[in-house]
Design a protein around this motif. Structure first.
Motif, PDB file in Angstrom:
ATOM      1  N   GLU A 133       0.836  -1.198   0.000  1.00 45.94           N
ATOM      2  CA  GLU A 133       0.000   0.000   0.000  1.00 45.94           C
ATOM      3  C   GLU A 133       0.875   1.254   0.000  1.00 45.94           C
ATOM      4  OE1 GLU A 133      -3.505   1.805   2.790  1.00 45.94           O
ATOM      5  OE2 GLU A 133      -3.396  -0.374   2.517  1.00 45.94           O
ATOM      6  N   ASP A 134       0.522   2.194  -0.866  1.00 50.79           N
ATOM      7  CA  ASP A 134       1.260   3.454  -0.947  1.00 50.79           C
ATOM      8  C   ASP A 134       1.000   4.320   0.280  1.00 50.79           C
ATOM      9  OD1 ASP A 134       2.502   3.070  -3.434  1.00 50.79           O
ATOM     10  OD2 ASP A 134       0.798   3.872  -4.535  1.00 50.79           O
ATOM     11  N   SER A 135       2.012   5.118   0.639  1.00 48.77           N
ATOM     12  CA  SER A 135       1.848   6.063   1.748  1.00 48.77           C
ATOM     13  C   SER A 135       2.396   7.441   1.389  1.00 48.77           C
ATOM     14  CB  SER A 135       2.559   5.525   2.998  1.00 48.77           C
ATOM     15  OG  SER A 135       3.938   5.367   2.752  1.00 48.77           O
ATOM     16  N   TYR A 136       2.684   7.669   0.107  1.00 52.99           N
ATOM     17  CA  TYR A 136       3.293   8.953  -0.270  1.00 52.99           C
ATOM     18  C   TYR A 136       2.364  10.130  -0.027  1.00 52.99           C
ATOM     19  CZ  TYR A 136       0.785   8.623  -4.755  1.00 52.99           C
ATOM     20  OH  TYR A 136      -0.170   8.522  -5.719  1.00 52.99           O
ATOM     21  N   LEU A 137       1.059   9.911   0.022  1.00 51.58           N
ATOM     22  CA  LEU A 137       0.130  11.018   0.274  1.00 51.58           C
ATOM     23  C   LEU A 137       0.216  11.511   1.719  1.00 51.58           C
ATOM     24  CD1 LEU A 137      -2.975   9.808  -1.758  1.00 51.58           C
ATOM     25  CD2 LEU A 137      -1.269  11.520  -2.400  1.00 51.58           C
ATOM     26  N   GLN A 138       0.780  10.703   2.604  1.00 55.38           N
ATOM     27  CA  GLN A 138       0.968  11.118   3.995  1.00 55.38           C
ATOM     28  C   GLN A 138       2.314  11.812   4.213  1.00 55.38           C
ATOM     29  OE1 GLN A 138      -0.199   7.575   3.613  1.00 55.38           O
ATOM     30  NE2 GLN A 138      -2.154   8.631   3.482  1.00 55.38           N
ATOM     31  N   GLN A 139       3.134  11.887   3.180  1.00 54.80           N
ATOM     32  CA  GLN A 139       4.454  12.516   3.292  1.00 54.80           C
ATOM     33  C   GLN A 139       4.319  14.029   3.430  1.00 54.80           C
ATOM     34  OE1 GLN A 139       7.476  11.723   3.730  1.00 54.80           O
ATOM     35  NE2 GLN A 139       7.560   9.560   3.193  1.00 54.80           N
ATOM     36  N   ASP A 140       5.321  14.613   4.027  1.00 57.71           N
ATOM     37  CA  ASP A 140       5.443  16.060   4.069  1.00 57.71           C
ATOM     38  C   ASP A 140       5.497  16.570   2.626  1.00 57.71           C
ATOM     39  OD1 ASP A 140       7.726  18.429   4.097  1.00 57.71           O
ATOM     40  OD2 ASP A 140       6.354  18.527   5.810  1.00 57.71           O
ATOM     41  N   THR A 141       4.813  17.657   2.348  1.00 52.27           N
ATOM     42  CA  THR A 141       4.743  18.205   0.996  1.00 52.27           C
ATOM     43  C   THR A 141       6.117  18.469   0.414  1.00 52.27           C
ATOM     44  OG1 THR A 141       2.686  19.272   1.661  1.00 52.27           O
ATOM     45  CG2 THR A 141       3.637  19.995  -0.395  1.00 52.27           C
ATOM     46  N   GLU A 142       7.018  18.954   1.249  1.00 54.88           N
ATOM     47  CA  GLU A 142       8.370  19.261   0.780  1.00 54.88           C
ATOM     48  C   GLU A 142       9.103  18.013   0.287  1.00 54.88           C
ATOM     49  OE1 GLU A 142      11.770  21.526   2.901  1.00 54.88           O
ATOM     50  OE2 GLU A 142       9.884  22.570   3.388  1.00 54.88           O
ATOM     51  N   ILE A 143       8.943  16.914   0.999  1.00 60.07           N
ATOM     52  CA  ILE A 143       9.601  15.664   0.607  1.00 60.07           C
ATOM     53  C   ILE A 143       9.038  15.172  -0.724  1.00 60.07           C
ATOM     54  CG2 ILE A 143       9.871  13.217   1.217  1.00 60.07           C
ATOM     55  CD1 ILE A 143      10.117  14.164   4.144  1.00 60.07           C
ATOM     56  N   LEU A 144       7.732  15.264  -0.879  1.00 60.83           N
ATOM     57  CA  LEU A 144       7.107  14.855  -2.137  1.00 60.83           C
ATOM     58  C   LEU A 144       7.582  15.747  -3.286  1.00 60.83           C
ATOM     59  CD1 LEU A 144       5.226  12.690  -3.190  1.00 60.83           C
ATOM     60  CD2 LEU A 144       3.297  14.198  -2.734  1.00 60.83           C
ATOM     61  N   GLU A 145       7.748  17.037  -3.037  1.00 58.38           N
ATOM     62  CA  GLU A 145       8.255  17.954  -4.064  1.00 58.38           C
ATOM     63  C   GLU A 145       9.683  17.591  -4.479  1.00 58.38           C
ATOM     64  OE1 GLU A 145       7.799  21.912  -2.486  1.00 58.38           O
ATOM     65  OE2 GLU A 145       5.613  21.850  -2.691  1.00 58.38           O
ATOM     66  N   ILE A 146      10.513  17.212  -3.521  1.00 63.09           N
ATOM     67  CA  ILE A 146      11.881  16.801  -3.834  1.00 63.09           C
ATOM     68  C   ILE A 146      11.859  15.542  -4.700  1.00 63.09           C
ATOM     69  CG2 ILE A 146      14.025  15.882  -2.825  1.00 63.09           C
ATOM     70  CD1 ILE A 146      13.457  17.805  -0.422  1.00 63.09           C
ATOM     71  N   PHE A 147      10.984  14.604  -4.355  1.00 63.78           N
ATOM     72  CA  PHE A 147      10.823  13.379  -5.142  1.00 63.78           C
ATOM     73  C   PHE A 147      10.412  13.716  -6.571  1.00 63.78           C
ATOM     74  CE2 PHE A 147       7.662   9.982  -6.362  1.00 63.78           C
ATOM     75  CZ  PHE A 147       8.603   9.019  -6.707  1.00 63.78           C
ATOM     76  N   VAL A 148       9.457  14.604  -6.724  1.00 60.45           N
ATOM     77  CA  VAL A 148       8.984  15.009  -8.053  1.00 60.45           C
ATOM     78  C   VAL A 148      10.127  15.642  -8.846  1.00 60.45           C
ATOM     79  CG1 VAL A 148       7.472  16.650  -9.256  1.00 60.45           C
ATOM     80  CG2 VAL A 148       6.544  15.190  -7.438  1.00 60.45           C
ATOM     81  N   GLU A 149      10.902  16.519  -8.217  1.00 57.98           N
ATOM     82  CA  GLU A 149      12.041  17.137  -8.905  1.00 57.98           C
ATOM     83  C   GLU A 149      13.068  16.093  -9.335  1.00 57.98           C
ATOM     84  OE1 GLU A 149      13.687  20.192  -6.396  1.00 57.98           O
ATOM     85  OE2 GLU A 149      11.791  21.306  -6.349  1.00 57.98           O
ATOM     86  N   GLU A 150      13.313  15.122  -8.460  1.00 59.58           N
ATOM     87  CA  GLU A 150      14.297  14.089  -8.793  1.00 59.58           C
ATOM     88  C   GLU A 150      13.825  13.256  -9.985  1.00 59.58           C
ATOM     89  OE1 GLU A 150      17.011  10.679  -6.690  1.00 59.58           O
ATOM     90  OE2 GLU A 150      15.043  11.066  -5.810  1.00 59.58           O
ATOM     91  N   ILE A 151      12.554  12.865 -10.006  1.00 56.15           N
ATOM     92  CA  ILE A 151      12.113  12.037 -11.127  1.00 56.15           C
ATOM     93  C   ILE A 151      12.029  12.845 -12.419  1.00 56.15           C
ATOM     94  CG2 ILE A 151      11.026  10.265  -9.716  1.00 56.15           C
ATOM     95  CD1 ILE A 151       8.322  11.351 -10.372  1.00 56.15           C
ATOM     96  N   GLU A 152      11.818  14.152 -12.317  1.00 56.22           N
ATOM     97  CA  GLU A 152      11.870  14.986 -13.528  1.00 56.22           C
ATOM     98  C   GLU A 152      13.255  14.915 -14.155  1.00 56.22           C
ATOM     99  OE1 GLU A 152      10.674  18.804 -11.997  1.00 56.22           O
ATOM    100  OE2 GLU A 152       8.535  18.357 -12.241  1.00 56.22           O
ATOM    101  N   GLU A 153      14.292  14.986 -13.317  1.00 57.35           N
ATOM    102  CA  GLU A 153      15.670  14.885 -13.815  1.00 57.35           C
ATOM    103  C   GLU A 153      15.941  13.502 -14.418  1.00 57.35           C
ATOM    104  OE1 GLU A 153      18.305  15.933 -10.594  1.00 57.35           O
ATOM    105  OE2 GLU A 153      17.343  17.892 -10.337  1.00 57.35           O
ATOM    106  N   ILE A 154      15.448  12.478 -13.754  1.00 55.16           N
ATOM    107  CA  ILE A 154      15.625  11.115 -14.262  1.00 55.16           C
ATOM    108  C   ILE A 154      14.945  10.971 -15.625  1.00 55.16           C
ATOM    109  CG2 ILE A 154      14.963   8.696 -13.890  1.00 55.16           C
ATOM    110  CD1 ILE A 154      15.407   9.243 -10.859  1.00 55.16           C
TER     111      ILE A 154
END
Length: 171
Positions: A16-37
């Motif tokens: 089960e996913d739990s990324y929606l419970q993450q701090d917004t900042e952490i999710l934003e960092i993840f999004v930036e990283e996958i954009e680079e990938i």
């Protein structure tokens, strides 16, 4: 999701996913990283046909997608990335051949990540697609089993932001 695909993946479970419970900042960092990938993978895919040695770099990026996804709680997307990584690991260690279907699968998963998963992460929404059929196809490729034609047919679809893939969760 199509009934035949539901039946194929019925016994399969994903974490089960739990990324929606993450701090917004952490999710934003993840999004930036996958954009680079995505930028790097798109360039690698353009060159891959002529430079097979790039497969190691492609595999490494799926490894990063797996690890980053798991760390942020995008566990299902992490499992999908792991399936691609493990498939490419098997190609690199000569356990399986780099067939046209393995290539198409790898490219399809990247397109799916970009068009279907990334928007959910960026907008902070739950995933709208069942990833089990794509994971099952990857497992069949890894084991060199006879590929289910219903799963292989997924690879023939264009994946765009607005396309219907047949993997959508029922509304």
């Amino acid at each position: 999701m199509k009934e035949i695909l539901k039946n194929l993946v019925a016994p399969m479970t994903l974490p089960e996913d739990s990324y929606l419970q993450q701090d917004t900042e952490i999710l934003e960092i993840f999004v930036e990283e996958i954009e680079e990938i995505f930028q790097e993978l798109n360039q690698l895919f353009q060159q891959w046909q002529d430079q097979p040695e790039l497969l190691k770099d492609i595999r490494r990026h799926f490894h990063t997608l797996k690890g980053s996804g798991r760390m942020v709680g995008a566990l299902q997307a992490g499992e999908l990335a792991w399936t691609v990584e493990d498939t490419l690991n098997r190609v690199l260690n000569d356990s399986i051949a780099l067939t046209p279907t393995v290539r198409r699968y790898t490219q399809y998963v990247l397109a799916f990540y970009q068009a279907k998963l990334y928007p959910c992460f960026k907008q902070g929404k739950a995933l709208e697609h069942d990833l089990r059929p794509l994971i099952l196809l990857g497992q069949q490729l890894q084991q060199e089993h006879a590929l289910d034609p219903n799963l292989v047919a997924l690879l023939d679809q264009d994946v765009t932001d607005n396309s219907v893939t047949g993997l959508e969760w029922p509304s």
